[in-house]
Structures are given as structure tokens and as C-alpha cells.
Design an enzyme around this catalytic site. Sequence first.
Site, PDB file in Angstrom:
ATOM      1  N   ARG A 128       0.866  -1.175   0.000  1.00 45.69           N
ATOM      2  CA  ARG A 128       0.000   0.000   0.000  1.00 45.69           C
ATOM      3  C   ARG A 128       0.899   1.219   0.000  1.00 45.69           C
ATOM      4  O   ARG A 128       2.115   1.137   0.153  1.00 45.69           O
ATOM      5  CB  ARG A 128      -1.010   0.022   1.153  1.00 45.69           C
ATOM      6  N   ASP A 185      -2.361  10.424  -1.503  1.00 42.27           N
ATOM      7  CA  ASP A 185      -2.625   9.403  -2.523  1.00 42.27           C
ATOM      8  C   ASP A 185      -2.921  10.010  -3.872  1.00 42.27           C
ATOM      9  O   ASP A 185      -2.727   9.363  -4.912  1.00 42.27           O
ATOM     10  CB  ASP A 185      -3.774   8.500  -2.078  1.00 42.27           C
TER      11      ASP A 185
END
Lengths: 359, 359
Positions: free
Chosen positions: B54, B245
Amino acid sequence: MTGQGEYARAVAWVGGLEGHVAMIDQTQLPGEYVVMRIEDVETIFEAIRRLAVRGAPAIGVAAGMGVVLGVRDWSGEERGGFVGRVGEVCDYLGTSRPTAVNLFWALDRMKRVAMRMTDATVERMKERLLEEAVAIHREDEAMCRAIGEVGAEVIPDGGGVLTHCNAGALATGGMGTALAVMFRAHELGKRFRVYADETRPLLQGARLTTWELMRAGIETTLICDNTAAQVMREGRIDVVITGADRIAANGDAANKIGTYGVAVLAEVHGVPFYVAAPSSTFDLSLTDGGKIPIEERSADEVRRGFGVLTSPENVQCYCPAFDVTPARLIRGIITERGMIEPVSQETVSARLGSATVVN
Amino acid sequence: MTGQGEYARAVAWVGGLEGHVAMIDQTQLPGEYVVMRIEDVETIFEAIRRLAVRGAPAIGVAAGMGVVLGVRDWSGEERGGFVGRVGEVCDYLGTSRPTAVNLFWALDRMKRVAMRMTDATVERMKERLLEEAVAIHREDEAMCRAIGEVGAEVIPDGGGVLTHCNAGALATGGMGTALAVMFRAHELGKRFRVYADETRPLLQGARLTTWELMRAGIETTLICDNTAAQVMREGRIDVVITGADRIAANGDAANKIGTYGVAVLAEVHGVPFYVAAPSSTFDLSLTDGGKIPIEERSADEVRRGFGVLTSPENVQCYCPAFDVTPARLIRGIITERGMIEPVSQETVSARLGSATVVN
């Protein structure tokens, strides 16, 4: 002891002087619904310390009953010795949770009853202490209902409510404080959805608040604590209502860690923030919230809060049990004596009255 | 693959075209340090989806390598068919995490390489794709180090830093983004303490950030997410640094749920809030953060985040994976091309240049 449609009874005295305390072990909810039968003061102390019973009012009720358990087997007949024993038991119970003012309030009330009975037998004094403990419980039930009545108006029909931790029936001797407002609004036929912060580290929101609300048929959504800002930003929240563990004379309110952050976020998003708490939660001897002692909990509540290690074993943690929300962030304090709004030393004093200083 | 004193390698290609991907299974940290040997694209897809890997840059690196795994066994010799296969594999991998722009950036880059090789054999194209995936990785390492260099100045000697989620070496192909700033400041001899939000529901802060920081010898304190406001109020925090992100053209930044709340709290407490992210995280096709799609995760990440049911089984949850921090709350964005400060469409454009629009 509990059933669908009525609120849970966190703690109750069952029987006469030879009876026992029935207490829901809240550390096991919602997985297991366990009612403990408690017959000695040490188990009450331990239940308060390990949060089997929690919430300021419920702790007060449990402590009053704990005094009865701690003195009923005293075998002497000399009044002075018995009063001394009552004092010892109260001092002992007072060390179980240092921040909960209701604990000291209930213990002082029990001590005063013993000290005032100057011409009674020890047996009569024991009975009178049980009557007082049960009275504390009954008054708490009435107080919760009154808070619900006073506060129900702050919940708009069709709206969204956010709450943090558990200020429900499980936290009191009655139907709760913050949740009493929701239960009463629901009784009045309002429709609304409650967003419950899960409330790390001990997850009282996830474990207890959702359980209570769903049982009452109120629409409930569980969120992680860090999602509160987002649900406010999305316009889902019309009002925040939390409980309090201790409130200073100026209205500064100590409550579960995270409450202060929620109050800041509510202000930034234009959402009114209310505290629901009985007058016994006020400690008028403290001028402001800076004077409220904050208990620090064990690092393992963060590191292994669920019985599973979720961080390096030796990581340092900072784990205050409470934070203090300054009065300026609180739109109103919902008490059994009415709404305090706006919140200031003057309005607190006006509502509670100088004659009603607790302790 | 990793050792005391150097940063962890989240993902790496081992060997030549017949080699494999070595990937730390981050869902098992910090309890178990497991390096997976991955030889097929389906396992890469699954690793991205279940968060074994991740962090936007690391996802990009893994996706590039995933393309190689997905096409290397293609047995045809016809170029058009092979390019089609590359496209299929990229489309497939693109559905694993919809919010991570680096995923699409890396996949587009792989696709372009294949499309541009108009006169190469399929075998050579396979080799070239592996070279490209490894190049993405190497560039990411250099990018991380540059971010560390640019950002180290924002950490005051003797100060306190707060971070949310994990933007560390584990989240990138190199030494991280937000954590690269801390690693570099530490290398420069600054002393400071990092407060790591545990970051519910998946606890990346508790599990990964503390592990990385402690391994590097940086003073670390783990807190529950709801304690961020209190540590700021106590004056413990001089700067907040998080990753991102996806960042829109105006500087609005999507990051792990809870980041927006931290940014609001930082502003209220007068603490500067920085985002550290590579230029590949910018999606200049989006004018603002309202256009960033937000993935919603499974309710069971909240209800049984620790493998234990911690709420009523059927409680409704709201579990967005990300929130968007508006540019006005961001003091600066630390990129490998320099600091963007203040943050606006103009300063983002000036730093990244119109010619550097990714995609």
C-alpha cells in the site's frame, strides 16, 4: 434484568441488606451479555477500575452500593468504630477512578449519612446506608429522564447526530445522559440517524453505544474516530451530543479522550456541540478545566486493545483517558435542571445555584 | 532484503525476466516479517487489493512489475497481439485500487513502452517492460531521497512531529515520502519526537509507521487518532507531515481517512501542515479535490478490524478510505522537485510545469 424495548440496567441492588449487586460486565459487550452477581466491595472496586461499570453516574451508583457491601459484615456494635469503617471503605473506593467526580460525590453522601446518625444502632445504620444507595440509584433514574426531556429539542427531525464514547443507560443508573436525549427524541417520534464514534482505545462507542441505540430502534452508523471530520464536512451532522465526566464552574467539560477534537471540528463546521450531564457532574470547586486531573491509562490499551498486538511491543504510547473541552466550544449543557446556554461561569452558577454546590 | 539501519524494501524485482517479485506482506507487520515470492499477476492484483502493498508510490512500482508478470508467459510472436495483452493486463490491474493515481500512472507508462516498440520482437518487448518496471523503482528511490532533502528543513531541532497513516519506505520504492523527511532530518542530526496516529481502521500508523521510525532510531510515540487534538493543544506538535494518494491541480490532497480532520485541527492550533508527495501523485486533469473518487471500504474493517468483533455484527458502518484536505489547510507540498508553498493552482503549475502533466 433487561429486555427489548427498555433500556439496559447497568447496575442494580437486588434484595435486602443480605442481597447483592447485579452489574452488567460492559467489558464483554456486545459479544456477551453477562450480569455479574457481586457480594463484596473488592469486586466493586475492581469492576470500577477495569471499566466493567463506567460512566460517571453509574460509577456513583455502584460506589454507593459498594459502601454497603463493604460495611454490612462489620460485626462490632460500637457506632464510632462503624463510622470509621464507613470512612475506610469510602477512602478505598475513592482510589478506583480518580477523575470521576460522581464517585466522590456518592461516597461523601454515604459518609454523611453514617455520621449524622448519632443515636442509631449499627444494624439500623447499615439499613439506612442501603436505603441511601438505592435512593442515589432512583434519583439517577429520574435525573436521566429529566435530561432527556430538556435535551430532546436539540435534535432536529430528519437530522443527523454525532456522539462520542458512551453516555447511555449503561453509563448511568437510568436511561443515560447524551443517549437519554436521543431516546426521548425517538419516543417523541422524531426520525434521525446517530453517527457513533467507535472511541478508541476501549471502543465504548462501537461496543456499547451502537448496541444501545440499535436496541432502541434508532438508526445508527458506526464510524472510526478519524471519520468525524468527514461526516461533518459532508453535511451529515446537525448536532453533536456527548456526556461529561467532570465539569468545572466555568463550564469546561472533561470527557473521554477525543471529545475536545470533536468539539473543535464541530465549531469549524458550524455544528452545535452539546454536553448532557447531571448537576452532580459539576465540580464547582474547580474554577476551570485546567484544574481537572487527567488519568493516564495503560499503553497496552492502545498496543493490544483487542487482545491482539497491533504495534511494536515496546512502542511508547500516550494515552490520556480524558480531555477537556473549553466552555467556549460548548453551545449548551443539558442538565436535569434545565439547559445552560450559553455556557459560562455566570450561567452555570445561575442554573445550579450557589446552594447546590455538590460535595 | 532488509536489516537494521537501512529502510525496508516494500517491493523489489529479483533476477531477470524469469525472476519474481519479492514483497513484504504489510498486513502481517509488525508481528510477522513475511516476504512473499510472487510469480503471477493475479497475486499482485490481490496484494494491492488487500493492502499487502500500500502507499501510492509502492503500488505504482508493484503494478509495473505486475505487468511484467502478466505478459512474460505470452507465447505468441505477433506484436499486435502482445500489445493487446499488455493493455488487458493494465486494465485488469487498474481495477485493484481505484483511488491511487500512481497505479494508473505506472500502468500507462508500461503501456506506452509497449506501444512505442514498433519494430521489436516480443521477447525484446518483454525485456524492455522489465527494464521499465525496474526504472520506475529506481526513479522512485531517487525521488524519495530528493523529497527527504527538500523537506528536512520543516522539522525543527528539538521539536515534535505528527504524522497520520504510513508514508514511509513501506509505502514507496525508496525511503518514503513523509517519513523520508523524518529519516533525512534524523540523518542530519536533528533530534525530534514523532507522534504517530494509529490510523484506524487498518492501523497503518500503529503497525507500520512506528515500526519504521523505531527501526531508524527516531523517538516515537503512538497515539489513538482521537488524541491528535490533545497533543496539539499541549504544545507537543510543531509540524504535521503526511503523505498523499492523489493531489488535484489546485493542491487539494486526498490521503488516508482522518487526514482532513488532522489538517483542520492543525490550523486551529497554529501548527503548519505539510504534505510530502512525488510529482507523480498529482493528477492535473482534476481541477480540485471534489473530483477525486473516494473508495469506500468494507464495514468489517471497522467492525472486526483486529480479527475480533468489536461491535454489533449487523451495525451499519461508514468507512471511506480517504478524505480530501483542501489546499487552504496545507502550508506546503514537499515534492522531489522542490517545495510548493503556498499551495495554489498557480504554484502547483509553476513547480510542476505544464509540460510535466502526468498521464
